[in-house]
Design a protein around this motif. Structure first.
Motif, mmCIF file in Angstrom:
data_model
loop_
_atom_site.group_PDB
_atom_site.id
_atom_site.type_symbol
_atom_site.label_atom_id
_atom_site.label_comp_id
_atom_site.label_asym_id
_atom_site.label_seq_id
_atom_site.Cartn_x
_atom_site.Cartn_y
_atom_site.Cartn_z
ATOM 1 N N ARG A 38 0.835 -1.190 0.000
ATOM 2 C CA ARG A 38 0.000 0.000 0.000
ATOM 3 C C ARG A 38 0.875 1.246 0.000
ATOM 4 O O ARG A 38 2.017 1.216 0.449
ATOM 5 N N GLN A 39 0.302 2.309 -0.529
ATOM 6 C CA GLN A 39 1.030 3.561 -0.593
ATOM 7 C C GLN A 39 0.092 4.716 -0.271
ATOM 8 O O GLN A 39 -0.776 5.064 -1.089
ATOM 9 N N ARG A 41 -0.997 8.566 0.127
ATOM 10 C CA ARG A 41 -0.676 9.708 -0.717
ATOM 11 C C ARG A 41 0.513 10.469 -0.140
ATOM 12 O O ARG A 41 0.532 10.828 1.029
ATOM 13 N N LYS A 43 3.483 9.377 0.401
ATOM 14 C CA LYS A 43 4.408 8.566 1.193
ATOM 15 C C LYS A 43 4.910 7.389 0.366
ATOM 16 O O LYS A 43 4.439 7.138 -0.739
ATOM 17 N N GLY A 44 5.856 6.663 0.912
ATOM 18 C CA GLY A 44 6.416 5.518 0.210
ATOM 19 C C GLY A 44 5.531 4.285 0.304
ATOM 20 O O GLY A 44 4.601 4.216 1.108
ATOM 21 N N ARG A 45 5.822 3.331 -0.538
ATOM 22 C CA ARG A 45 5.062 2.083 -0.558
ATOM 23 C C ARG A 45 5.555 1.156 0.543
ATOM 24 O O ARG A 45 6.762 1.065 0.791
ATOM 25 N N GLU A 46 4.652 0.444 1.172
ATOM 26 C CA GLU A 46 5.010 -0.487 2.240
ATOM 27 C C GLU A 46 4.309 -1.823 2.037
ATOM 28 O O GLU A 46 3.202 -1.889 1.512
ATOM 29 N N ALA A 92 -4.967 4.403 1.783
ATOM 30 C CA ALA A 92 -3.866 4.252 0.839
ATOM 31 C C ALA A 92 -4.374 3.652 -0.461
ATOM 32 O O ALA A 92 -5.504 3.154 -0.525
ATOM 33 N N TYR A 94 -3.915 0.482 -2.574
ATOM 34 C CA TYR A 94 -3.485 -0.879 -2.308
ATOM 35 C C TYR A 94 -3.170 -1.583 -3.619
ATOM 36 O O TYR A 94 -3.972 -1.558 -4.558
ATOM 37 N N TYR A 95 -1.997 -2.231 -3.645
ATOM 38 C CA TYR A 95 -1.533 -2.896 -4.844
ATOM 39 C C TYR A 95 -1.344 -4.387 -4.602
ATOM 40 O O TYR A 95 -0.759 -4.789 -3.592
#
Length: 126
Positions: A38-39, A41, A43-46, A92, A94-95
């Protein structure tokens, strides 16, 4: 060609639930690790959660343990993320992600996830 298509995002109130789905195609599903990132707006992806290739194990970010559950249906080549007790900090994109495992037992390090879907937005109102 690996293709990942997420669905199920949306807007819920704090404390609510959502289930994300990811339809995968173009590769041998069971031979890849599957995961959710998830990322927020700006911020970095986690990493959020992952399933080892072959379904031998799962991992979760500390921030979602006990609230989110990752699962998959190998017959449908579909990955899921059940999200309960949602909080505003869960907001976030979500990917869905897939990758070839480099660790033992089908484990994937975050760097192993070389394929991402387009993402689905999750919004939580307080």
């Amino acid at each position: 060609q690996v293709q990942l298509q997420e669905s199920g995002g949306g807007s819920v109130q704090a404390g609510g639930s959502l289930t994300l789905s990811c339809a995968a195609s173009g590769y041998t599903y069971s031979s890849y690790c599957m995961g959710w990132f998830r990322q927020p707006r700006g911020k970095g992806r986690e990493g959020v959660a992952a399933i080892y290739a072959g379904g031998g194990g799962t991992t979760y970010a500390d921030s979602v343990k006990g609230r989110f559950t990752i699962s998959q249906d190998n017959a449908k080549n579909t990955l899921y993320l059940q999200m309960n007790s949602l909080k505003p900090e869960d907001i976030a994109m979500y990917y869905c992600a897939a990758g070839r495992p480099t660790g033992s037992g089908g484990y994937c390090d975050a760097r192993d996830f070389g394929y991402l879907g387009q993402g689905t937005q999750v919004t939580v109102s307080s």
